[in-house]
Scaffold this motif. Sequence first.
Motif, PDB file in Angstrom:
ATOM      1  N   LEU A   5       0.805  -1.132  -0.057  1.00 50.26           N
ATOM      2  CA  LEU A   5      -0.086  -0.153   0.122  1.00 50.26           C
ATOM      3  C   LEU A   5       0.932   1.222   0.082  1.00 50.26           C
ATOM      4  O   LEU A   5       1.862   1.431   1.000  1.00 50.26           O
ATOM      5  N   VAL A   7       1.007   5.157   0.268  1.00 48.05           N
ATOM      6  CA  VAL A   7       0.424   6.451   0.900  1.00 48.05           C
ATOM      7  C   VAL A   7       0.785   7.785   0.672  1.00 48.05           C
ATOM      8  O   VAL A   7       2.154   7.809   1.359  1.00 48.05           O
ATOM      9  N   ASP A  30      -1.717  -1.191  -4.018  1.00 51.36           N
ATOM     10  CA  ASP A  30      -2.863  -0.288  -3.744  1.00 51.36           C
ATOM     11  C   ASP A  30      -2.432   1.163  -3.497  1.00 51.36           C
ATOM     12  O   ASP A  30      -1.002   1.230  -3.021  1.00 51.36           O
ATOM     13  N   GLU A  31      -3.110   2.069  -3.714  1.00 53.72           N
ATOM     14  CA  GLU A  31      -2.886   3.499  -3.345  1.00 53.72           C
ATOM     15  C   GLU A  31      -3.769   4.015  -2.449  1.00 53.72           C
ATOM     16  O   GLU A  31      -5.030   3.780  -2.391  1.00 53.72           O
ATOM     17  N   ALA A  32      -3.484   5.224  -1.454  1.00 56.08           N
ATOM     18  CA  ALA A  32      -4.192   5.872  -0.689  1.00 56.08           C
ATOM     19  C   ALA A  32      -4.055   7.457  -0.920  1.00 56.08           C
ATOM     20  O   ALA A  32      -2.497   7.282  -0.750  1.00 56.08           O
ATOM     21  N   ASP A  33      -4.668   8.246  -0.709  1.00 51.46           N
ATOM     22  CA  ASP A  33      -4.158   9.592  -0.767  1.00 51.46           C
ATOM     23  C   ASP A  33      -4.015  10.422   0.557  1.00 51.46           C
ATOM     24  O   ASP A  33      -3.975  11.669   0.807  1.00 51.46           O
ATOM     25  N   VAL A  37      -7.835   7.207   4.764  1.00 49.05           N
ATOM     26  CA  VAL A  37      -7.820   6.119   3.651  1.00 49.05           C
ATOM     27  C   VAL A  37      -7.175   4.731   4.008  1.00 49.05           C
ATOM     28  O   VAL A  37      -7.441   3.735   3.948  1.00 49.05           O
ATOM     29  N   ALA A  38      -5.705   5.183   4.480  1.00 43.29           N
ATOM     30  CA  ALA A  38      -4.668   4.320   4.578  1.00 43.29           C
ATOM     31  C   ALA A  38      -5.183   3.469   5.702  1.00 43.29           C
ATOM     32  O   ALA A  38      -5.235   2.215   5.676  1.00 43.29           O
ATOM     33  N   LEU A  41      -8.118   1.058   4.713  1.00 43.26           N
ATOM     34  CA  LEU A  41      -7.573   0.187   3.647  1.00 43.26           C
ATOM     35  C   LEU A  41      -6.790  -1.181   4.659  1.00 43.26           C
ATOM     36  O   LEU A  41      -6.804  -2.298   4.424  1.00 43.26           O
TER      37      LEU A  41
END
Length: 199
Positions: A5, A7, A30-33, A37-38, A41
């Motif tokens: 992930l 972030v 996966d990505e989180a902004d 959100v991180a 997830l």
Amino acid sequence: MKNLLLVDDHKIVRSGLKTLLSDLNFDQIDEADSGRVAYSLAQENSYSLIIMDISMEGMSGLDALSKIINRLPKQKILILSMHDSDLVIEKAKKLGAMGFVTKSDISDNLFQAVEHILNGGNFFPETKASYNQLNQLNEREFEIFKMIASGKSIKNIAADMNISQKTVANYQTSIKQKLEIDNPIDFYKLAVELNLIKS
């Protein structure tokens, strides 16, 4: 499955990291902004590693790190940040990160850090362990301290962190009492002295 992930609140940074790390054969990236959100997830998925920035709007990387580790103590997290202050590195370590790489050292250290952590090791730059008064601050106070020192107004801090101006003001009062400082100039001077911001 080897899942990762990323972030960071800048899409271009996430995209660059994704390209850079594609050689390490992750099954899924996966990505989180944002930290929020991180955190979400991390609870829904099982990640071999989370690579996270510190300075993000809303929930900061340190806040997210603290929350994720409290919920998932075995989660491996590598902090990637433009800050190279000993204080920030020590804070990340204390909160449960397994490594820290500054963005200026990505090309030299990122692969090494990722492999070390995936194999159960830690990867931190050397720091001079010494007491400093900012250790008294919790994660949220520490983030707000940095923002005030950088010249942000209470209104802007509240908007960035998605909390009320009154809450920010309460934090500011608490920080002043703990650090025995009075005004934004003192915040700035202390932050420069501790290498949190450039003069």
